[in-house]
Enzyme design. Structure first.
Site: not given
Ligand code: LLP
Length: 421
Positions: A239, A275-277, A314, A346, A375
């Site tokens: 996070g 748990e870093p992403g 995003r 579109c 992401y």
């Protein structure tokens, strides 16, 4: 140190000029810097130095086989959230005892897969999941190591869609009921309780919510130990946020985050997992696109790119900001023009930025979106039948295509027309 810099007036990924990659694979494409992945892993290693720990890369942020294999080669474990991610981690050579399985809806099939193949721990999120895992493990004659994810009811002060630690969120069990749920877990066959898990959200730009949550975990550790449970491992989730907008204030550093961990749970004698992403993969990647048209609208100019919301969702999904820079370095003091930067899909939601200042752009000009390594590719789709875009990894002066662009036939042939049509 940033590995995406202008050299001789051209934006590079490490020592490779982006136009060289564009010429080889076409645009748009994602490009990742292995040196940056390594550096980000190392800053977490430094931040947790002195603690017994394992960094479990949240591979949901970028699960290309090359990225996972690179992380594993550095010694990272993996945080997986589906059978597919478990398969990917194993295929990249990650041993089962370095994989933690998170997620609110694990199926019996996914549990069996991980029990069969080897697992470090399941982070269990509910009582029905405890029951299901107990049944699956017992049937297989195995013991499932578990933590229970607690919901500490802490507001992570992040985007509504990625806050996960408030009582209204679907994640974890309410911390107030933790003792009762641990009692249930200890009574069920096939389970071995080893610790506590917490994850309060993503893109946190403030350490205080972490501090509050981790203090609650420390209190709970004492309470559960007093109840007779073995609590030897704490999974503190991921996070920590990244700077998406460089001209803005920077989020706290991993080193400061490490101090929060040491201060709150460092003296409990527990093994620490994080748990870093995003912090590992986010600023290790760019999305590079080409300008199809510059369109003069009634009251604004539109920069129409060949990348769209299906490639990077995003901005459309979270209103997220990504810095965007021309691949050819603008002359110092070059005049800036506001553009609405859009893709060809579109819907009006296919807008990356409104009234963003850039030096004058022309057809064919390349543009790079920063902070697109997390992401980005993983959330892409083939909406509007736009094939998934290629991914490229750079290492010094070498680059490799780590996912090729599918052909139109590859895309179409995934479908089948029933005989009755
Ligand atoms: N652990 C768990 C249990 C998670 O749910 C997540 C992210 C992480 C770790 C990694 O969090 P990170 O260090 O990357 O912040 N698609 C959104 C982000 C969704 C995050 C979901 N969970 C975005 O593009 O901002």
């Amino acid at each position: 140190m940033d590995h995406f810099l202008y050299k001789n007036g051209i934006l590079h990924a490490e020592d490779v000029a982006l136009p060289e990659i564009a010429a080889a694979v076409g645009t748009p494409f994602y490009v990742y810097s292995s040196a940056t992945l390594t550096r980000h892993f190392q800053v977490f290693e430094d931040a947790l130095a002195g603690l017994d720990h394992l960094i479990c890369y949240a591979m949901k942020s970028n699960s290309n086989q090359a990225v996972i294999a690179h992380m594993a080669s550095l010694g990272a474990g993996m945080d997986v959230v589906s059978g597919g991610e478990y398969h990917r981690a194993r295929a990249a050579g990650v041993p089962g005892d370095r994989i933690v399985f998170s997620g609110v809806g694990k199926t019996a099939e996914e549990m069996a897969l991980a029990l069969e193949g080897g697992i470090r721990q399941f982070n269990v999120e509910s009582e029905p999941e405890l029951q299901r895992l107990s049944q699956v493990a017992e049937r297989m004659g195995k013991t499932a190591p578990i933590t229970i994810r607690v919901n500490p009811d802490v507001d992570a002060r992040t985007h509504e869609k990625i806050a996960t630690g408030r009582k209204e969120d679907k994640f974890g069990i309410p911390i107030a009921r933790a003792r009762e749920v641990y009692r249930l877990a200890a009574s069920l066959p096939g389970l071995q309780v080893i610790g506590i898990d917490v994850h309060i959200g993503s893109q946190l730009t403030d350490l205080e919510p972490f501090e509050i949550a981790y203090k609650k975990v420390a209190e709970l550790t004492h309470a559960l130990r007093a109840d007779g449970h073995e609590i030897s491992r704490l999974d503190l989730g991921g996070g920590l946020g990244i700077p998406y907008e460089r001209s803005n204030t920077a989020p706290p550093l991993p080193l400061e985050y490490g101090e929060v961990i040491k201060r709150t749970v460092g003296d409990l004698g527990c093994e620490i997992e994080i748990e870093p992403g995003r912090l590992i993969s986010g600023n290790a990647g760019l999305l590079v696109a080409s300008t199809i048209y510059v369109k003069h609208g009634e009251d604004r100019d539109f920069l129409i790119l060949d990348a769209a919301m299906n490639d990077l969702i995003r901005p459309a999904m979270y209103g997220a900001w990504h810095d965007m820079v021309p691949v050819v370095e603008p002359a110092p003091g070059a005049e800036q023009t506001p553009y609405d930067i859009v893709g060809p899909v579109c819907e009006s939601g296919d807008t990356f930025a409104k009234q963003r200042n850039l030096p004058a752009m022309a057809e064919g000009d390349l543009i790079a979106f920063r902070s697109a390594g997390a992401y980005g590719a993983v959330m892409s789709s083939e909406y509007n039948s736009r094939p998934l875009i290629p991914e490229v990894m750079v290492n010094g002066d070498q680059f490799a295509v780590i996912r090729a662009r599918p052909s139109f036939d590859d895309m179409i042939n995934r479908d089948t027309i029933p005989t009755w049509v």
